[in-house]
Design a protein around this motif. Sequence first.
Motif, mmCIF file in Angstrom:
data_model
loop_
_atom_site.group_PDB
_atom_site.id
_atom_site.type_symbol
_atom_site.label_atom_id
_atom_site.label_comp_id
_atom_site.label_asym_id
_atom_site.label_seq_id
_atom_site.Cartn_x
_atom_site.Cartn_y
_atom_site.Cartn_z
ATOM 1 N N SER A 176 8.504 -3.715 -1.681
ATOM 2 C CA SER A 176 7.350 -2.866 -1.394
ATOM 3 C C SER A 176 7.935 -1.570 -0.837
ATOM 4 O O SER A 176 8.256 -1.478 0.339
ATOM 5 N N ASP A 177 8.109 -0.610 -1.733
ATOM 6 C CA ASP A 177 8.629 0.697 -1.304
ATOM 7 C C ASP A 177 7.411 1.594 -1.121
ATOM 8 O O ASP A 177 6.728 1.932 -2.094
ATOM 9 N N PRO A 178 7.122 1.975 0.119
ATOM 10 C CA PRO A 178 5.814 2.597 0.383
ATOM 11 C C PRO A 178 5.561 3.927 -0.318
ATOM 12 O O PRO A 178 4.413 4.350 -0.395
ATOM 13 N N VAL A 179 6.593 4.575 -0.800
ATOM 14 C CA VAL A 179 6.307 5.850 -1.466
ATOM 15 C C VAL A 179 5.996 5.665 -2.956
ATOM 16 O O VAL A 179 5.744 6.634 -3.659
ATOM 17 N N PHE A 180 5.998 4.406 -3.427
ATOM 18 C CA PHE A 180 5.658 4.147 -4.825
ATOM 19 C C PHE A 180 4.283 3.473 -4.919
ATOM 20 O O PHE A 180 3.913 2.723 -4.024
ATOM 21 N N PRO A 181 3.556 3.741 -6.003
ATOM 22 C CA PRO A 181 2.190 3.201 -6.092
ATOM 23 C C PRO A 181 2.141 1.680 -6.213
ATOM 24 O O PRO A 181 1.189 1.057 -5.761
ATOM 25 N N ASP A 182 3.160 1.086 -6.850
ATOM 26 C CA ASP A 182 3.170 -0.367 -7.047
ATOM 27 C C ASP A 182 4.489 -0.944 -6.546
ATOM 28 O O ASP A 182 5.445 -0.215 -6.287
ATOM 29 N N LYS B 54 0.858 -1.191 0.000
ATOM 30 C CA LYS B 54 0.000 0.000 0.000
ATOM 31 C C LYS B 54 0.888 1.232 0.000
ATOM 32 O O LYS B 54 1.800 1.353 0.841
ATOM 33 N N GLN B 55 0.613 2.133 -0.919
ATOM 34 C CA GLN B 55 1.413 3.361 -1.004
ATOM 35 C C GLN B 55 1.109 4.274 0.178
ATOM 36 O O GLN B 55 -0.012 4.318 0.683
ATOM 37 N N SER B 56 2.112 5.004 0.610
ATOM 38 C CA SER B 56 1.912 5.939 1.722
ATOM 39 C C SER B 56 2.665 7.231 1.425
ATOM 40 O O SER B 56 3.484 7.302 0.510
ATOM 41 N N ALA B 57 2.377 8.231 2.231
ATOM 42 C CA ALA B 57 3.057 9.516 2.043
ATOM 43 C C ALA B 57 4.432 9.500 2.694
ATOM 44 O O ALA B 57 5.341 10.187 2.252
ATOM 45 N N HIS B 58 4.578 8.697 3.738
ATOM 46 C CA HIS B 58 5.798 8.747 4.541
ATOM 47 C C HIS B 58 6.334 7.329 4.689
ATOM 48 O O HIS B 58 5.613 6.424 5.090
ATOM 49 N N CYS B 59 7.621 7.128 4.367
ATOM 50 C CA CYS B 59 8.134 5.761 4.242
ATOM 51 C C CYS B 59 8.096 4.983 5.553
ATOM 52 O O CYS B 59 7.723 3.809 5.568
ATOM 53 N N ARG C 212 16.613 -0.502 6.003
ATOM 54 C CA ARG C 212 16.929 0.927 5.907
ATOM 55 C C ARG C 212 17.948 1.111 4.803
ATOM 56 O O ARG C 212 18.916 0.349 4.713
ATOM 57 N N THR C 213 17.721 2.107 3.970
ATOM 58 C CA THR C 213 18.592 2.275 2.803
ATOM 59 C C THR C 213 18.905 3.757 2.560
ATOM 60 O O THR C 213 18.231 4.640 3.095
ATOM 61 N N GLY C 214 19.891 3.980 1.725
ATOM 62 C CA GLY C 214 20.144 5.318 1.191
ATOM 63 C C GLY C 214 19.345 5.429 -0.099
ATOM 64 O O GLY C 214 19.695 4.800 -1.112
ATOM 65 N N GLY C 215 18.265 6.205 -0.071
ATOM 66 C CA GLY C 215 17.346 6.254 -1.202
ATOM 67 C C GLY C 215 18.008 6.687 -2.513
ATOM 68 O O GLY C 215 17.568 6.301 -3.596
ATOM 69 N N TYR C 216 19.078 7.443 -2.402
ATOM 70 C CA TYR C 216 19.747 7.958 -3.600
ATOM 71 C C TYR C 216 20.209 6.815 -4.510
ATOM 72 O O TYR C 216 20.266 6.962 -5.731
ATOM 73 N N TRP C 217 20.526 5.661 -3.908
ATOM 74 C CA TRP C 217 21.140 4.572 -4.669
ATOM 75 C C TRP C 217 20.136 3.591 -5.231
ATOM 76 O O TRP C 217 20.522 2.601 -5.858
ATOM 77 N N LEU C 218 18.860 3.833 -4.993
ATOM 78 C CA LEU C 218 17.850 2.905 -5.500
ATOM 79 C C LEU C 218 17.480 3.313 -6.925
ATOM 80 O O LEU C 218 16.941 4.409 -7.142
ATOM 81 N N PRO C 219 17.772 2.454 -7.910
ATOM 82 C CA PRO C 219 17.650 2.875 -9.314
ATOM 83 C C PRO C 219 16.222 3.132 -9.767
ATOM 84 O O PRO C 219 16.008 3.779 -10.785
ATOM 85 N N TYR C 220 15.239 2.633 -9.018
ATOM 86 C CA TYR C 220 13.856 2.857 -9.457
ATOM 87 C C TYR C 220 13.351 4.248 -9.068
ATOM 88 O O TYR C 220 12.269 4.656 -9.470
#
Lengths: 337, 92
Positions: free
Chosen positions: A145-151, A8-13, A110-118
């Motif tokens: 399941s990255d919560p800030v993405f719709p799918d 489920k997508q959310s506003a805050h990870c 927990r990740t560094g979002g900058y490095w996620l290619p999607y």
Amino acid sequence: MKLDFVHKQSAHCECGVTSNLINHEFKKSGQTISEALTFGMGSGIFFGYLPFIRINKLPLTTFRCPVGKIFKQVTSGLGISVKWEKFRSMDKAMAALDRELEMGHAVGCRTGGYWLPYFPPSLRFHFNMHNLVVVGKEGDNYLISDPVFPDMVECPAKDLAIARFAKGALAPKGSMYRITKAPETLALEPAIRYGIKSAANAMVKNPVPFLGTRGIGFLANRLERWPRKFDTHTTHLLLGQHIRMQEEIGTGGGGFRFMYSAFLQEAAAILGEQRLVSVSTQLTESGDTWRRFAVKAARNCKGRATENDSFEAMGDTLRTCSRIETEAFKELLDIVS
Amino acid sequence: MIEDLEKELLDTIIEICDIREAIPEEMSVDTPLIGQDSLLGLDSLDAVEIVVMIQDVYGVRVQGQEQGREIINTLKTLADFIKTESRRDTIN
């Protein structure tokens, strides 16, 4: 291999990961919690103006509690046990992740979002506290399941490994976590009451002058002095930094107030406490007022300020936010005490 | 083709964001509004102004930042959001 995980997508990870993981755990019981409920039970709402902590050489303003607190408070408040792991070795961290997936566990990372290619390039910035849930692996790609993405998204193993070991401030060091034990049903009422009380104390009973609702007034006073203290360029940098923290990082000041308002509405129904509905309206009003402030600040940065956008007007707007939130959180303390 | 609401939004954005340059011919309802690909040269500071404008003018509130990014991605997404929210208000 892919877990039967409801994304489920959310506003805050952090809120999204927390609610998605808990909802996965309680799938059989049919109980679910929303992002807003998670934010409220985790006492996510806060304010702090910290001029001595610098981001890009400019003062830090925060509109939410410290990163990680929401997940920890919500899980412990609901009696859910969690296994946390950190790693020095990238290979061991990825092998441990694979083992958990093979055992059928959804794993938060927990990740560094900058490095996620999607992530689209325009949305990439160095933030080492981005949370996601790994729910499967197909070939060399992880299913996430990255919560800030719709799918659901896919991520090559080498990129996820780099993101889990991103360097810099608050480096994740391969952090991963999963739910190990949970009660049969979610007992929401005590967790909601505790979440409200804890947030309200932090907002209106905080002895530190730059934290809580007093902190909003503190920022108002400081901000009014900026044009006398700094040159125009620096003043605009300070304002621009503030707006970005308010409206861009996380869900922003206004966004968090709206989310807390939604939480209070849900809490009112669960606790059968109608007074929470009127406080919810106050929080929405505060969110709107924060945005009015952001518009005034943006107009100054863009050189299109009118007389209604002066620094005194911005200070007054912030003091209005402070007043609304002081009244709201005092009322909340009365309700849950 | 730019429909009435999209045209109205574009005119309002030009006014509130004080855009003085001519609008590029390739501007359409699907071109990015904000960010480095914006043909209008709009950035995140302008986005705040747009979010508050649609609340004031059309009475619809953008709740969160992630939702906001999707909503103000293009003139079309912005117009669709306003239509959907207005319809929801009417039903409620």
